[in-house]
Design an enzyme around this catalytic site. Structure first.
Site, PDB file in Angstrom:
ATOM      1  N   SER A  91    -118.824 -58.942  19.618  1.00 15.08           N
ATOM      2  CA  SER A  91    -117.363 -59.036  19.697  1.00 15.08           C
ATOM      3  C   SER A  91    -116.916 -60.099  20.695  1.00 15.08           C
ATOM      4  O   SER A  91    -116.027 -60.910  20.394  1.00 15.08           O
ATOM      5  CB  SER A  91    -116.769 -57.673  20.064  1.00 15.08           C
ATOM      6  OG  SER A  91    -117.315 -57.181  21.275  1.00 15.08           O
ATOM      7  N   TRP A  92    -117.522 -60.144  21.889  1.00 17.74           N
ATOM      8  CA  TRP A  92    -117.084 -61.098  22.905  1.00 17.74           C
ATOM      9  C   TRP A  92    -117.517 -62.513  22.553  1.00 17.74           C
ATOM     10  O   TRP A  92    -116.754 -63.469  22.717  1.00 17.74           O
ATOM     11  CB  TRP A  92    -117.614 -60.662  24.260  1.00 17.74           C
ATOM     12  CG  TRP A  92    -117.044 -61.362  25.463  1.00 17.74           C
ATOM     13  CD1 TRP A  92    -117.717 -61.636  26.623  1.00 17.74           C
ATOM     14  CD2 TRP A  92    -115.693 -61.833  25.688  1.00 17.74           C
ATOM     15  NE1 TRP A  92    -116.885 -62.259  27.530  1.00 17.74           N
ATOM     16  CE2 TRP A  92    -115.637 -62.391  26.982  1.00 17.74           C
ATOM     17  CE3 TRP A  92    -114.553 -61.841  24.901  1.00 17.74           C
ATOM     18  CZ2 TRP A  92    -114.474 -62.961  27.506  1.00 17.74           C
ATOM     19  CZ3 TRP A  92    -113.390 -62.401  25.414  1.00 17.74           C
ATOM     20  CH2 TRP A  92    -113.360 -62.952  26.707  1.00 17.74           C
TER      21      TRP A  92
ATOM     22  N   TYR B 229    -117.691 -56.130  14.355  1.00 18.67           N
ATOM     23  CA  TYR B 229    -117.360 -56.243  15.777  1.00 18.67           C
ATOM     24  C   TYR B 229    -115.874 -56.480  16.043  1.00 18.67           C
ATOM     25  O   TYR B 229    -115.362 -56.051  17.076  1.00 18.67           O
ATOM     26  CB  TYR B 229    -118.192 -57.351  16.411  1.00 18.67           C
ATOM     27  CG  TYR B 229    -119.664 -57.010  16.484  1.00 18.67           C
ATOM     28  CD1 TYR B 229    -120.145 -56.171  17.477  1.00 18.67           C
ATOM     29  CD2 TYR B 229    -120.556 -57.489  15.535  1.00 18.67           C
ATOM     30  CE1 TYR B 229    -121.482 -55.832  17.540  1.00 18.67           C
ATOM     31  CE2 TYR B 229    -121.908 -57.162  15.580  1.00 18.67           C
ATOM     32  CZ  TYR B 229    -122.367 -56.333  16.593  1.00 18.67           C
ATOM     33  OH  TYR B 229    -123.690 -55.985  16.640  1.00 18.67           O
TER      34      TYR B 229
ATOM     35  N   ALA C  45    -112.093 -58.489  24.002  1.00 22.19           N
ATOM     36  CA  ALA C  45    -112.285 -59.351  22.842  1.00 22.19           C
ATOM     37  C   ALA C  45    -111.217 -59.100  21.783  1.00 22.19           C
ATOM     38  O   ALA C  45    -110.714 -60.039  21.146  1.00 22.19           O
ATOM     39  CB  ALA C  45    -113.675 -59.121  22.249  1.00 22.19           C
TER      40      ALA C  45
ATOM     41  N   LYS D  24    -118.469 -53.417  37.966  1.00 24.05           N
ATOM     42  CA  LYS D  24    -117.255 -52.674  37.599  1.00 24.05           C
ATOM     43  C   LYS D  24    -117.488 -51.794  36.375  1.00 24.05           C
ATOM     44  O   LYS D  24    -116.763 -50.820  36.160  1.00 24.05           O
ATOM     45  CB  LYS D  24    -116.079 -53.622  37.395  1.00 24.05           C
ATOM     46  CG  LYS D  24    -116.279 -54.731  36.382  1.00 24.05           C
ATOM     47  CD  LYS D  24    -116.033 -54.321  34.937  1.00 24.05           C
ATOM     48  CE  LYS D  24    -116.466 -55.429  33.994  1.00 24.05           C
ATOM     49  NZ  LYS D  24    -116.380 -55.030  32.570  1.00 24.05           N
TER      50      LYS D  24
ATOM     51  N   SER E  76    -112.209 -50.502  25.945  1.00 23.73           N
ATOM     52  CA  SER E  76    -113.404 -50.613  26.778  1.00 23.73           C
ATOM     53  C   SER E  76    -114.510 -49.687  26.278  1.00 23.73           C
ATOM     54  O   SER E  76    -114.347 -48.473  26.225  1.00 23.73           O
ATOM     55  CB  SER E  76    -113.053 -50.260  28.229  1.00 23.73           C
ATOM     56  OG  SER E  76    -114.214 -50.038  28.993  1.00 23.73           O
TER      57      SER E  76
ATOM     58  N   ASN F 263    -117.219 -49.044  27.891  1.00 23.27           N
ATOM     59  CA  ASN F 263    -117.669 -48.239  29.026  1.00 23.27           C
ATOM     60  C   ASN F 263    -116.748 -47.044  29.247  1.00 23.27           C
ATOM     61  O   ASN F 263    -117.202 -45.929  29.489  1.00 23.27           O
ATOM     62  CB  ASN F 263    -117.755 -49.114  30.283  1.00 23.27           C
ATOM     63  CG  ASN F 263    -118.846 -50.146  30.179  1.00 23.27           C
ATOM     64  OD1 ASN F 263    -120.018 -49.853  30.310  1.00 23.27           O
ATOM     65  ND2 ASN F 263    -118.465 -51.390  29.900  1.00 23.27           N
TER      66      ASN F 263
ATOM     67  N   VAL G 106    -123.647 -52.020  22.341  1.00 22.17           N
ATOM     68  CA  VAL G 106    -124.200 -51.964  23.689  1.00 22.17           C
ATOM     69  C   VAL G 106    -123.140 -51.496  24.681  1.00 22.17           C
ATOM     70  O   VAL G 106    -122.005 -51.981  24.664  1.00 22.17           O
ATOM     71  CB  VAL G 106    -124.744 -53.345  24.110  1.00 22.17           C
ATOM     72  CG1 VAL G 106    -125.178 -53.326  25.577  1.00 22.17           C
ATOM     73  CG2 VAL G 106    -125.913 -53.747  23.221  1.00 22.17           C
TER      74      VAL G 106
ATOM     75  N   GLU H  65    -122.948 -51.729  28.436  1.00 20.74           N
ATOM     76  CA  GLU H  65    -123.671 -52.341  29.554  1.00 20.74           C
ATOM     77  C   GLU H  65    -123.658 -51.462  30.809  1.00 20.74           C
ATOM     78  O   GLU H  65    -124.590 -51.505  31.616  1.00 20.74           O
ATOM     79  CB  GLU H  65    -123.076 -53.718  29.888  1.00 20.74           C
ATOM     80  CG  GLU H  65    -123.443 -54.814  28.897  1.00 20.74           C
ATOM     81  CD  GLU H  65    -124.888 -55.291  29.006  1.00 20.74           C
ATOM     82  OE1 GLU H  65    -125.644 -54.762  29.851  1.00 20.74           O
ATOM     83  OE2 GLU H  65    -125.256 -56.187  28.235  1.00 20.74           O
TER      84      GLU H  65
END
EC number: 1.1.1.94
Length: 346
Positions: free
Chosen positions: A12-13, A50, A141, A192, A255, A257, A280, A282
Site C-alpha cells: 500500500s505505501w 492494498y 497510504a 511509534k 493504521s 498497528n 504486515v 510492523e
C-alpha cells in the site's frame, strides 16, 4: 525534470508513493513478485488488494523482473517490509549504480541484528549509510493516494540526497521537509508503532480517552529517551517523524498497528489477529526488537516491555496495564543528555 524511478515493493505505501511520483511527471516502475498483481497494475491501473478503489496513473507500470524495474532508473524507493529488506536489497544490488538516489520508507528494525533499515540497505548495496534517505512522517497510504494534504520529512546526513528526494516527491498536496537527523527520524518512525499497538489495545479494552492520551504522552517520552541514547536529536521527536507520526498511527482506523492492537484488546489471540489483518503489522516485530534493545542498552522502555510480555509471553492485557500504573512514582520531566549543535550533526 522527469526521472525514472524504481519502487520496491507493491504494497500500500509503495503504491501510494509511486502515485505521488507519477503525479509529479516521473516514470515509475514498481517491482512485485506477484505476476497477477503486476498484470492488474499494468492493465487495470489498480492495486485492489492494498488500495481498493484507487485509480493509478498510467505513468506507473509494474514488473516481476528486478532488472526491468531498475532499467535506466535514477532513483530507487525501497518500501519492503523490514523482514524482507535485506533480501530485497541483495536482489537489487546488481542493478545499483554509484550516484543513484536511494530512499527508503520502511518503519522497523531487523529483528535478529537490531539494525536500522538504512544500515541494512547500506550493507547490501555497498553504499555509504549516511547517503541513504529516510522518508517518514504522518502519512496514511489510503489518504496519500487520494491526494489528501500530507506532510512528511526526508532525512539524510547527505544534504544533497535529502534535497534531491525533496524535489522528487514534493507537490501541491505532498509537502516535504528535510532533516539531517537520519537516526532520529528512522527510530521515531519505527518505535511509534509500538505505542500505536498499545493505543489500539487501550481502545479495544474500552479504556477511554484519558488512558490513550496518557499512553501517547508517556510513549513519546519513552521513544525520545531510547532515541537519545542511540544518538538521535531529541528535537526530532517533537516533529513530523515523532509526535506527528505517533498521533496519526495511534488514533486512526487506517493504521494497521492500531487495528491489530484493538483486536488484541478485544481478546483475539495474536495468530488470529495476524490472519485477520492479512498484511504486515510492523509494530509486532518492532516490539520484539525494542525489548531486546532496551535490555542491551539498559534504557527504560516500560511500555514496550509490557507489550512484549502481552505479545510473546501471553501476559493478560489488563495485568500489563496494572503493571504500568503501579510503577514507582516518578517526576514527569526527564533529564536528557545535552549535546552541542555540532555534536548532533557530526
Amino acid at each position: 525534470m522527469a526521472e525514472k524511478v524504481a519502487v520496491l515493493v507493491a504494497g500500500s505505501w509503495g503504491t501510494a508513493l509511486a502515485s505521488v511520483l507519477a503525479n509529479n511527471g516521473h516514470e515509475v516502475t514498481i517491482w512485485t513478485r506477484n505476476a497477477g498483481q503486476a498484470e492488474e497494475i499494468n492493465t487495470l491501473h489498480t492495486n485492489s488488494r492494498y488500495l481498493p478503489g484507487a485509480e493509478l496513473s498510467s505513468r506507473i507500470s509494474a514488473a516481476t523482473e528486478m532488472s526491468k524495474a531498475a532499467e535506466n532508473a535514477n532513483a530507487v524507493v525501497i518500501v519492503a517490509p523490514s523482514a524482507a529488506m535485506r533480501q530485497v536489497c541483495a536482489d537489487f544490488k546488481p542493478f545499483y549504480r554509484d550516484g543513484m538516489l536511494v530512499v527508503h520508507a520502511t518503519k522497523g528494525f531487523e529483528t535478529e541484528s537490531l539494525k536500522r533499515m538504512s544500515t541494512v540497505i547500506a550493507e547490501e548495496l555497498g553504499c555509504p549509510e549516511g547517503q541513504v534517505v529516510v522518508l517518514s512522517g504522518p502519512s496514511h497510504a489510503e489518504e496519500v493516494v487520494r491526494q489528501c494534504p500530507t506532510t512528511v520529512v526526508v532525512a539524510s546526513q547527505d544534504d544533497h540526497g535529502a534535497e534531491a528526494a525533496q524535489d522528487l516527491f514534493m507537490n501541491s498536496y505532498f509537502r516535504v521537509y528535510t532533516n539531517r537527523d537520519q537516526i532520529g527520524v528512522e527510530l521515531a518512525g519505527a518505535l511509534k508503532n509500538i505505542i500505536a499497538l498499545g493505543a489500539g489495545m487501550s481502545d479495544g479494552l474500552g479504556f477511554g480517552d484519558n488512558a490513550k492520551a496518557a499512553l501517547l504522552t508517556r510513549g513519546l517520552a519513552e521513544i525520545t529517551r531510547a532515541g537519545v541514547d542511540m544518538g538521535a536529536n531529541p528535537l526530532t521527536f517533537a516533529g513530523l517523524a515523532g509526535i506527528g507520526d505517533l498521533v496519526v498511527t495511534a488514533t486512526s482506523k487506517h493504521s494497521r498497528n492500531w487495528r491489530a492492537g484493538s483486536l488484541l484488546g478485544q481478546g483475539q489471540p495474536l495468530d488470529q489477529v495476524l490472519d485477520t489483518m492479512g498484511m504486515v503489522v510492523e509494530g509486532i516485530r518492532t516490539t520484539k526488537a525494542a525489548y531486546a534493545m532496551s535490555r542491551k542498552l539498559n534504557v527504560q522502555m516500560p511500555i514496550a516491555e509490557q507489550l512484549y510480555k502481552v505479545l510473546f509471553e501471553q501476559k493478560d492485557v489488563r495485568s500489563a496495564v496494572e503493571a504500568l500504573m503501579g510503577r514507582d512514582p516518578k517526576t514527569e520531566m526527564e533529564v536528557m543528555p545535552l549535546k552541542t549543535w555540532e555534536q548532533w550533526h557530526s
